[in-house]
Design an enzyme around this catalytic site. Structure first.
Site, PDB file in Angstrom:
ATOM      1  N   SER A  78      54.384  42.628  70.113  1.00  0.00           N
ATOM      2  CA  SER A  78      55.053  42.882  68.836  1.00  0.00           C
ATOM      3  C   SER A  78      56.215  41.912  68.661  1.00  0.00           C
ATOM      4  CB  SER A  78      55.565  44.320  68.782  1.00  0.00           C
ATOM      5  OG  SER A  78      54.492  45.241  68.807  1.00  0.00           O
ATOM      6  N   ARG A 120      64.385  49.708  71.918  1.00  0.00           N
ATOM      7  CA  ARG A 120      64.276  48.317  72.369  1.00  0.00           C
ATOM      8  C   ARG A 120      65.641  47.714  72.713  1.00  0.00           C
ATOM      9  NH1 ARG A 120      60.518  50.751  72.356  1.00  0.00           N
ATOM     10  NH2 ARG A 120      58.499  50.373  71.390  1.00  0.00           N
ATOM     11  N   GLU A 131      61.884  41.395  68.172  1.00  0.00           N
ATOM     12  CA  GLU A 131      61.697  42.002  69.490  1.00  0.00           C
ATOM     13  C   GLU A 131      61.531  40.918  70.549  1.00  0.00           C
ATOM     14  OE1 GLU A 131      58.409  45.051  71.268  1.00  0.00           O
ATOM     15  OE2 GLU A 131      59.416  45.663  69.421  1.00  0.00           O
TER      16      GLU A 131
END
Length: 324
Positions: free
Chosen positions: A246, A195, A316
């Protein structure tokens, strides 16, 4: 500092630029443009007409004013106090999606592998790229169907799911820098990880597209895999309520959802923001949640998990703007 733009002309270094052909929206509620359906307003939101128009807009924005590029807003929260600067909406604008015919300037294909390259601009929805590839008999991009955002956002955060990541198949990046210069960059120029994607030499710029090298294979099997992944997503995620996917990254060797659930936080609620009872790493808007409700719930989850497990979850989602 407030700057007002004239729609008739834009002053840039070296003279007067062509007329901007896009649309400015003032004090535009960002709840209309983010998947949480909550949050404050953009002082100025610009919808460019096309890539050329975007370039001229970026060149026109004063250096001391922030620029925020937004796709589908699927991992973004704008605080209730709103966001200053200029928000630029890319979804529905940078939509080019095509098989790449040129070979000059692209890295060579690996030997003994039958591949093709797909170019996708930043405003293309990731699931659309997955379906396009499968339709053209290309495999390896099926996981993109499970990413609820645009190609630009997927590249920027190295989005991934089901064991694959966006940068796995990227061979070249199309970027626009703060000076309004278009660039083509190679993956080797970036540091990437879970990420995460950033230039090795920091420079303010945005992804406006990418070239993906995919293998030729069984298109029908690829389409079936996409259908299977989407069924799994529907079964395991609270897609019936506004959410941003998420909220936290998975810590090494574990899952954020498991830690959150183990701390008894499933269903925990602040205002109309709630930790999903279906998937603990999702925060859903069950009514009229404010950005403040959502951010307070994110902070509560972070603090509670750290207190119980000594693990500090990393976000995130991206949060911008001013607190009310």
């Amino acid at each position: 500092m407030r700057h007002d733009y004239r729609m008739s002309e834009v002053e840039v270094a070296g003279g007067t630029a062509p007329v901007l052909r896009g649309r400015f929206l003032y004090n535009e509620p960002m709840s209309r443009h983010v998947s949480w359906r909550a949050g404050g307003s953009a002082r100025r939101l610009y919808v460019p007409a096309d890539l050329e128009d975007l370039v001229w807009l970026v060149r026109s924005v004063p250096a001391d004013e922030a620029i925020h590029m937004v796709g589908l807003g699927s991992n973004l929260l704008v605080r209730d106090g709103g966001v200053a600067g200029v928000v630029i909406l890319l979804h529905g604008v940078l939509t080019k999606l095509a098989l790449e015919s040129r070979t000059h300037g692209l890295p060579p294909a690996p030997p003994a592998r039958d591949t093709a390259v797909v170019y996708a601009q930043a405003g293309v929805a990731s699931p659309k790229l997955a379906r396009f590839a499968a339709t053209h008999g290309l495999v390896g991009g099926e996981f993109l169907a499970g990413i609820p955002g645009t190609v630009g956002g997927a590249i920027a955060m190295n989005a991934g799911c089901y064991g694959s990541e966006t940068w796995d198949t990227l061979v070249q990046l199309h970027t626009l820098d703060r000076q309004g210069q278009l660039n083509e960059r190679l993956p080797e120029e970036y540091v990437t990880g879970y990420r995460h994607a950033a230039l090795k030499r920091p420079h303010e710029e945005w992804f406006i597209g990418g070239w993906f090298r995919l293998e030729r294979g069984d298109g029908a099997a690829s389409r079936e895999r996409i259908r299977s992944l989407l069924k799994t997503r529907i079964a395991s995620q609270p897609l019936n309520l506004p959410n941003a996917g998420s909220v936290f990254r998975n810590p090494p060797g574990d899952f954020a959802a498991r830690l959150i659930e183990a701390c008894g936080l499933k269903g925990h609620r602040i205002g109309d923001a709630q930790v999903s009872t279906k998937h603990a790493n999702f925060i859903v808007n069950v009514g009229k949640a404010t950005a403040t409700d959502i951010e307070r719930l994110i902070e509560h989850v972070e603090d509670s998990v750290e207190a119980r497990t000594n693990v500090r979850l990393m976000r995130e989602v991206r949060i911008i703007g001013e607190r009310q």
